[in-house]
Design a protein around this motif. Sequence first.
Motif, PDB file in Angstrom:
ATOM      1  N   LYS A   1     -16.091   7.982 -10.241  1.00 35.22           N
ATOM      2  CA  LYS A   1     -16.421   6.781  -9.541  1.00 35.22           C
ATOM      3  C   LYS A   1     -17.431   7.004  -8.466  1.00 35.22           C
ATOM      4  CE  LYS A   1     -13.398   3.635 -11.525  1.00 35.22           C
ATOM      5  NZ  LYS A   1     -12.493   3.014 -10.522  1.00 35.22           N
TER       6      LYS A   1
ATOM      7  N   TRP B   1      -7.244  10.090  -7.133  1.00 35.58           N
ATOM      8  CA  TRP B   1      -7.741   9.266  -6.003  1.00 35.58           C
ATOM      9  C   TRP B   1      -7.329   9.668  -4.602  1.00 35.58           C
ATOM     10  CZ3 TRP B   1      -5.972   4.713  -3.162  1.00 35.58           C
ATOM     11  CH2 TRP B   1      -6.960   4.309  -2.156  1.00 35.58           C
TER      12      TRP B   1
ATOM     13  N   HIS C   1       0.225   3.258 -10.436  1.00 40.12           N
ATOM     14  CA  HIS C   1      -0.713   3.616  -9.528  1.00 40.12           C
ATOM     15  C   HIS C   1      -0.093   4.675  -8.380  1.00 40.12           C
ATOM     16  CE1 HIS C   1      -3.945   3.622  -6.575  1.00 40.12           C
ATOM     17  NE2 HIS C   1      -4.852   2.856  -7.270  1.00 40.12           N
TER      18      HIS C   1
ATOM     19  N   ARG D   1       0.972  -6.891  -9.652  1.00 42.38           N
ATOM     20  CA  ARG D   1       1.477  -6.180  -8.241  1.00 42.38           C
ATOM     21  C   ARG D   1       1.911  -7.165  -7.263  1.00 42.38           C
ATOM     22  NH1 ARG D   1      -3.503  -2.537  -5.487  1.00 42.38           N
ATOM     23  NH2 ARG D   1      -5.108  -4.257  -5.548  1.00 42.38           N
TER      24      ARG D   1
ATOM     25  N   ALA E   1      -8.238  -7.425  -7.675  1.00 47.22           N
ATOM     26  CA  ALA E   1      -8.614  -6.206  -7.968  1.00 47.22           C
ATOM     27  C   ALA E   1      -6.785  -5.641  -8.557  1.00 47.22           C
ATOM     28  CB  ALA E   1      -8.618  -5.195  -6.896  1.00 47.22           C
ATOM     29  N   HIS E   2      -7.032  -4.930  -9.628  1.00 43.64           N
ATOM     30  CA  HIS E   2      -6.038  -4.161 -10.571  1.00 43.64           C
ATOM     31  C   HIS E   2      -5.079  -5.453 -10.993  1.00 43.64           C
ATOM     32  CE1 HIS E   2      -7.383  -0.211  -9.517  1.00 43.64           C
ATOM     33  NE2 HIS E   2      -6.858  -0.095  -7.893  1.00 43.64           N
TER      34      HIS E   2
ATOM     35  N   TYR F   1       1.295   6.834  -5.505  1.00 43.41           N
ATOM     36  CA  TYR F   1       0.893   7.475  -4.192  1.00 43.41           C
ATOM     37  C   TYR F   1       2.024   8.612  -4.054  1.00 43.41           C
ATOM     38  CZ  TYR F   1      -2.317   3.518  -3.031  1.00 43.41           C
ATOM     39  OH  TYR F   1      -2.970   2.552  -2.897  1.00 43.41           O
TER      40      TYR F   1
ATOM     41  N   VAL G   1      -5.543   8.758 -13.694  1.00 50.97           N
ATOM     42  CA  VAL G   1      -6.472   8.353 -12.596  1.00 50.97           C
ATOM     43  C   VAL G   1      -6.079   9.383 -11.250  1.00 50.97           C
ATOM     44  CG1 VAL G   1      -7.457   6.689 -10.900  1.00 50.97           C
ATOM     45  CG2 VAL G   1      -7.052   6.341 -13.278  1.00 50.97           C
TER      46      VAL G   1
ATOM     47  N   ASP H   1     -12.444  10.030  -6.874  1.00 50.15           N
ATOM     48  CA  ASP H   1     -12.116   8.832  -7.437  1.00 50.15           C
ATOM     49  C   ASP H   1     -12.352   8.977  -9.100  1.00 50.15           C
ATOM     50  OD1 ASP H   1     -12.351   5.484  -7.104  1.00 50.15           O
ATOM     51  OD2 ASP H   1     -11.215   6.524  -8.487  1.00 50.15           O
TER      52      ASP H   1
ATOM     53  N   MET I   1     -10.054   0.095   4.952  1.00 52.52           N
ATOM     54  CA  MET I   1      -9.033  -0.393   4.219  1.00 52.52           C
ATOM     55  C   MET I   1      -8.242  -0.864   5.389  1.00 52.52           C
ATOM     56  SD  MET I   1      -8.193   1.473   0.614  1.00 52.52           S
ATOM     57  CE  MET I   1      -8.112   3.266   1.308  1.00 52.52           C
TER      58      MET I   1
ATOM     59  N   LYS J   1     -13.505   5.660   3.446  1.00 54.53           N
ATOM     60  CA  LYS J   1     -12.908   4.441   2.746  1.00 54.53           C
ATOM     61  C   LYS J   1     -11.895   4.148   3.411  1.00 54.53           C
ATOM     62  CE  LYS J   1     -11.938   2.442  -1.506  1.00 54.53           C
ATOM     63  NZ  LYS J   1     -12.413   2.238  -2.900  1.00 54.53           N
TER      64      LYS J   1
ATOM     65  N   PHE K   1      -7.634  -3.143 -14.786  1.00 56.42           N
ATOM     66  CA  PHE K   1      -7.494  -2.171 -13.843  1.00 56.42           C
ATOM     67  C   PHE K   1      -9.021  -2.309 -12.956  1.00 56.42           C
ATOM     68  CE2 PHE K   1      -6.078   1.722 -11.803  1.00 56.42           C
ATOM     69  CZ  PHE K   1      -7.246   2.439 -11.501  1.00 56.42           C
TER      70      PHE K   1
ATOM     71  N   GLU L   1      -2.161   8.735 -11.168  1.00 55.73           N
ATOM     72  CA  GLU L   1      -1.895   7.404 -11.699  1.00 55.73           C
ATOM     73  C   GLU L   1      -1.675   7.580 -13.054  1.00 55.73           C
ATOM     74  OE1 GLU L   1      -5.081   6.109  -8.558  1.00 55.73           O
ATOM     75  OE2 GLU L   1      -4.831   4.753 -10.178  1.00 55.73           O
TER      76      GLU L   1
ATOM     77  N   ARG M   1       0.966  -1.231   0.064  1.00 58.02           N
ATOM     78  CA  ARG M   1      -0.120  -0.059   0.037  1.00 58.02           C
ATOM     79  C   ARG M   1       0.999   1.178  -0.005  1.00 58.02           C
ATOM     80  NH1 ARG M   1      -4.772   0.958  -1.575  1.00 58.02           N
ATOM     81  NH2 ARG M   1      -5.686  -0.953  -0.144  1.00 58.02           N
TER      82      ARG M   1
HETATM   83  O1  TA6 Z   1      -7.030   3.932  -8.421  1.00 55.24           O
HETATM   84  C1  TA6 Z   1      -8.093   4.452  -7.523  1.00 55.24           C
HETATM   85  C2  TA6 Z   1      -8.866   2.998  -7.145  1.00 55.24           C
HETATM   86  O2  TA6 Z   1      -9.331   2.156  -8.331  1.00 55.24           O
HETATM   87  C3  TA6 Z   1      -9.698   3.263  -6.194  1.00 55.24           C
HETATM   88  O3  TA6 Z   1     -10.964   2.958  -6.795  1.00 55.24           O
HETATM   89  C4  TA6 Z   1      -9.239   2.222  -5.117  1.00 55.24           C
HETATM   90  O4  TA6 Z   1      -9.822   1.186  -5.057  1.00 55.24           O
HETATM   91  C5  TA6 Z   1      -7.835   2.270  -5.347  1.00 55.24           C
HETATM   92  O5  TA6 Z   1      -7.710   2.272  -6.610  1.00 55.24           O
HETATM   93  C6  TA6 Z   1      -7.064   1.379  -4.506  1.00 55.24           C
HETATM   94  O6  TA6 Z   1      -7.342   0.016  -4.825  1.00 55.24           O
HETATM   95  P1  TA6 Z   1      -6.735  -1.094  -4.020  1.00 55.24           P
HETATM   96  O7  TA6 Z   1      -6.990  -2.393  -4.594  1.00 55.24           O
HETATM   97  O8  TA6 Z   1      -4.941  -0.896  -4.263  1.00 55.24           O
HETATM   98  O9  TA6 Z   1      -6.979  -1.108  -2.590  1.00 55.24           O
END
Ligand code: TA6
Length: 281
Positions: free
Chosen positions: A173, A228, A149, A86, A81-82, A151, A226, A194, A238, A234, A70, A253, A60
């Motif tokens: 989003k 975010w 992606h 990764r 996801a994604h 940060y 992107v 987002d 997490m 949220k 994505f 991103e 993270r």
């Molecule tokens: O890039 C933004 C996003 O798609 C958000 O919707 C949020 O889900 C973020 O990515 C983080 O995703 P992750 O799977 O790393 O928790």
Amino acid sequence: MDFPVTSGVNGLERIVVNTRDAQGEVYLHGAHVTSWHPTGRKPVLWMSGQSFFDSAKPIRGGIPVCFPWFGPHPSDSQKPAHGTARIQKWIPVKSRWTAEGVAELLLESQLAPFDVQLHIRMGQALELRMNTRLAAQEKRAVHFEQALHTYFCVSDVRNIEIRGLENCQYIDKMLQARRCEPTRRPITFGQETDRVYFNTKDTVEIHDSGDGRQIVIEKSGSLSTVVWNPWIDKSRRMPDFGDSEWPQMVCVETANVADNRVLLAPGDVHEMTLRVTVKDH
Ligand code: TA6
């Protein structure tokens, strides 16, 4: 290999870069750049204090490599996801100093049916180049999505503005993925944000008066950007994101997603690049 692979958090392997011009780290897990800053400057990449360092989970913060899709998988909710890039261990192929004192790293991974290389240069600038090709046996064109992606560290997300996307349409989003017209003004933050800006090749700047700096994000081979920030609720949902961490980060991103997904033909190589520099405000 000028830069050895050593043991990082929870024993995950990493390459530590410490040069005259910059310091940083890259984990083999996900080919994940977890830190970078020019010598004498504050960290540029943000990392959660709650991040997992687990070979089955994404890190993270830093620069997750999202590929070959994505967000949620388009048809299989059981898939990560994604994408898988990764959470895959990448192979370090090369690491060397250049004559100018820049650290150059090359990592690669086979993510069938794709072969992917990530070139990383750490110096006064951070440069990533992601090259994607189809494995030799593939005889048909295949679509993929991708995102670096990233940060970024900011003084307080409520006190920054992001310039460069004022004239771009975007998918919001937070509004059920509604397609929105350009805002004609810089992005500021007052809630969870987002957005997928599409059909844009533009350079983006994070103006952070609190830190007295601008972070300049240049790209090529990318048509999506992107933006975010998870904000309060949220962040609480997490497990690998501290409840009070959200003001100190923003994601910008470099991507090809949704309308801008890539169709890759056999024999072709797709290249996407990211260049990050920091200057005084
Ligand atoms: O890039 C933004 C996003 O798609 C958000 O919707 C949020 O889900 C973020 O990515 C983080 O995703 P992750 O799977 O790393 O928790």
